[in-house]
Enzyme design. Structure first.
Site, PDB file in Angstrom:
ATOM      1  NE  ARG A  50      43.529  68.345  59.614  1.00  0.00           N
ATOM      2  CZ  ARG A  50      43.339  67.622  61.028  1.00  0.00           C
ATOM      3  NH1 ARG A  50      44.364  67.441  61.785  1.00  0.00           N
ATOM      4  NH2 ARG A  50      42.139  67.533  61.438  1.00  0.00           N
ATOM      5  CG  ASP A  52      44.282  63.292  55.821  1.00  0.00           C
ATOM      6  OD1 ASP A  52      44.370  64.201  56.607  1.00  0.00           O
ATOM      7  OD2 ASP A  52      43.143  62.822  55.555  1.00  0.00           O
ATOM      8  NE  ARG A 200      41.516  59.347  53.041  1.00  0.00           N
ATOM      9  CZ  ARG A 200      42.449  59.134  53.793  1.00  0.00           C
ATOM     10  NH1 ARG A 200      42.924  59.946  54.471  1.00  0.00           N
ATOM     11  NH2 ARG A 200      42.600  57.683  54.240  1.00  0.00           N
TER      12      ARG A 200
END
Length: 247
Positions: A50, A52, A200
Site C-alpha cells: 500500500r 498512503d 516518511r
C-alpha cells in the site's frame, strides 16, 4: 488461471492511497473497476504494497488473474482510456503462476523530494516538501548514513504492533543517498522492504536533526528504544514516490 503483471504509475494527489477503503477513492479500486468493465467479470488486483493517501508512484506493481482471452496491447490501451489521467498502465505482461506482486518482491526503491529554497516552487509544490528551516546538507548526509544496514526499524514504523512489523521489524536499508536536484535534494532509499510509514518517519527524523530538535548522536538510542515516540515527526505524504519494486 492465467496471471498477469501490471506496472503502473500514478499521481497520488487527491486519492486515498493504493488500497481499497470505504471512505475515499483508491488507485486499486479504480484499476479493479476498469478491469471489471473491460473483461466483464469481477476482477481483483493485488499490489506490491500500500502507498498512503497522497503518495505517488512511478513503478507500482500489481497482478490479477483471468480466464478471459485478450490482446495485451488492446487491454493496456482500454485501461488507460477508462482510468483517470492521473493513473497510467505502463506495462502489462503474462507472468508465472508462482509470481505474487507482494510476496515475490525482494526490495523497493523510494524517493523523497525536499525543496530547500526559501521560495516555494509552485510547479513542484504537490511533489516535494518545502522545508522552512535551514538544512545543513553535510549533516543530512552524515545522519542518513546512520540508518544504513540491517536494523530493527520499530521506532520508525507506525502501528509497529500490527501487520508485518509485529512479526519482524528488521529490515536492511542498503542505500540512503542525498542527491542534489533543482531547488533542493531528494532522498533515495533502497531496502529489502519497508514498514508502514517507515520512509516518511525516517525523513521526518532527518529533518528534525537538521532543525536541531534531535541530536545525531541520539539515533542509536532511538533504534534501541523500538518506540515510535522516540523518533521524529512523520514527513507529509506528497513528497514521496515509489520508484521501483525489485523481484
Amino acid at each position: 488461471m492465467p496471471k498477469y503483471k501490471i506496472t503502473l504509475s500514478y499521481d497520488g494527489t487527491g486519492y486515498g492511497g493504493w488500497q481499497v477503503q470505504p471512505n475515499s477513492t483508491s488507485i486499486q479500486s479504480l484499476v479493479q473497476k476498469a478491469l471489471t468493465t473491460i473483461l466483464r467479470e469481477e476482477t481483483f488486483v493485488t499490489g506490491s504494497g500500500r502507498t498512503d493517501a497522497g503518495v505517488h508512484a512511478l513503478g507500482q506493481v500489481a497482478h490479477f488473474q483471468t480466464d478471459k482471452a485478450f490482446k495485451l496491447s488492446s487491454l493496456q490501451y482500454s485501461l488507460n482510456s477508462l482510468l483517470p489521467e492521473q493513473i497510467r498502465i505502463l506495462h502489462l505482461e503474462p507472468i508465472a503462476d508462482s509470481f505474487h506482486a507482494r510476496y515475490s518482491a525482494t526490495g523497493k526503491i523510494y524517493h523523497y523530494h525536499l525543496h530547500l529554497d526559501r521560495t516555494l516552487n509552485p510547479f513542484t509544490r504537490l511533489y516535494s516538501l518545502h522545508v522552512h528551516h535551514r538544512v545543513d546538507v553535510p549533516l543530512l548526509q552524515e545522519a542518513a548514513s546512520c540508518f544504513l544496514g540491517t536494523k530493527d526499524f520499530s521506532a520508525f514504523a507506525n502501528e509497529a504492533h500490527r501487520g508485518s512489523a509485529s512479526i519482524d521489524a528488521v529490515r536492511t536499508l542498503q542505500r540512503l543517498d542525498v542527491v542534489p536536484e533543482s531547488g533542493g535534494v531528494r532522498l533515495e532509499l533502497e531496502a529489502d522492504g519497508f514498514l508502514y510509514k517507515m520512509v516518511r518517519n525516517i525523513t521526518g527524523t532527518l529533518l528534525d536533526i537538521c532543525a536541531g530538535h534531535i541530536s545525531i548522536s541520539a539515533i542509536p538510542e532511538i533504534f534501541d528504544s523500538k518506540n515510535r515516540g522516540a523518533a521524529g515527526k512523520t514527513a507529509p505524504a506528497h513528497g514521496l514516490f515509489l520508484i521501483k519494486v525489485h523481484y
